[in-house]
Design an enzyme around this catalytic site. Sequence first.
Site, PDB file in Angstrom:
ATOM      1  N   GLN A 100      19.287  39.767  10.088  1.00 41.81           N
ATOM      2  CA  GLN A 100      19.596  38.521  10.324  1.00 41.81           C
ATOM      3  C   GLN A 100      19.921  37.698   9.213  1.00 41.81           C
ATOM      4  OE1 GLN A 100      16.796  35.126  11.035  1.00 41.81           O
ATOM      5  NE2 GLN A 100      17.922  35.109  12.940  1.00 41.81           N
ATOM      6  N   TYR A 170      19.646  25.228   9.906  1.00 46.15           N
ATOM      7  CA  TYR A 170      19.715  26.024   8.454  1.00 46.15           C
ATOM      8  C   TYR A 170      21.031  25.713   8.207  1.00 46.15           C
ATOM      9  CZ  TYR A 170      15.514  28.931   9.246  1.00 46.15           C
ATOM     10  OH  TYR A 170      14.286  29.274   9.069  1.00 46.15           O
ATOM     11  N   ALA A 345      10.794  37.660  21.841  1.00 44.98           N
ATOM     12  CA  ALA A 345      10.301  37.457  20.488  1.00 44.98           C
ATOM     13  C   ALA A 345       8.790  37.412  20.626  1.00 44.98           C
ATOM     14  CB  ALA A 345      10.783  35.984  19.875  1.00 44.98           C
ATOM     15  N   ARG A 346       7.932  36.237  20.953  1.00 46.13           N
ATOM     16  CA  ARG A 346       6.613  35.996  21.068  1.00 46.13           C
ATOM     17  C   ARG A 346       5.906  36.947  21.987  1.00 46.13           C
ATOM     18  NH1 ARG A 346       6.434  29.896  22.866  1.00 46.13           N
ATOM     19  NH2 ARG A 346       8.463  30.533  23.922  1.00 46.13           N
TER      20      ARG A 346
END
Length: 390
Positions: A100, A170, A345-346
Amino acid sequence: MTSPDVLAPASLGPITLRNRIIKSATFEGKTPDALVTDELIEFHRRPSAGGVGMSTVAYCAVAPEGRTERGQLWMRDEAVPGLRRLTDAIHAEGAAASAQLGHAGPVANGKSNGLPALAPSPSFNPMSMRRIHTATVADIERITAAHGTAAKIAVESGFDAVEIHFGHNYFASSFLSPKLNHRKDAYGGSLENRARVVLETARTVREAVGGRVAILAKLNMDDGVPGGFRVDEAIQVAKWLEADGSLDALELTMGSSLLNPMYLFKGDAPIKEFAAVMPQPARLGVKLIGKKFLRAYPYQPLFMLDQARQVRAAVNLPLVLLGGVTDRDGMDTAMAEGFEFVAMARALLMEPDLVNRIAADARTQSRCTHCNQCMPTIFTGARCVLVERR
């Protein structure tokens, strides 16, 4: 038409994944010297051995001032040997490796980095307690070019794919946001101008690597703040990206790491745990106003699906569904809705072998409780604290 089997091999640009399940990028907090460590390698080896088709390494900053804190890995020649060990370890377990790439922009910790955080317009970062500086046109051009250089380094390091970070406010995402972008030049005002950084960055990465690796991007659908970037604008940006041909797939996301981070995660807001790991004066600030900044949202499976459907209906570009994908039913729903891939993800923090367990028994349910106490652990090494307590 019959929906694809989420566990069957699938093409992603020039590569083939063993299945359609991607470990999504979650900052690991395991690079104290901004270089790969054995701990980072093990962090990605485990879900790779556990059955994911591809593991995404986060966060590979394209410039030193683009880190959320100075321990974050940034792409330079010095990092290549460690990155090669990392991709070798992922490949040895049968998975593909994705890097990423991004620049934290206003989310960067200027105090930690010793360099100014940059954004389209001046503002203030409540976490670093520092002023955010306005990016000049020269800064924009430098950061755009740095994405191309970082992509070449990723290829040299053995990555099969790169994912460009256009989310969470971002750098590129902050330009998309009307709330954060008040510029009067060619990078502000109309959506076409606000999307210029995103489109130029994607083109730069494609020009840098051609078809040697797959190119994905993570794009916000909704910043989760009044006056921010919304799904109708995200649809148009997705159309422009598709027309450019610079991407092989788009991963859809939401939320603002600067203004509303819990909008991405849903579930409990671990305010007490965040305060415990923060240095002063940020610790006091979290205790005093944490409930306003870390707002809790009810968790539900596939919680991004409603907005993602709208993007799916507007483009033919392969899409990755993120958010509340934890079991075979959810994965099959995503496939039936027309998404080519899913991202987790989690759930993989708690159970790195979850995909293999789902493959063995489709009735398998994730044990993740969405307590989000994993979030503050990024400062000390991302992990599931519930596993530690067993």
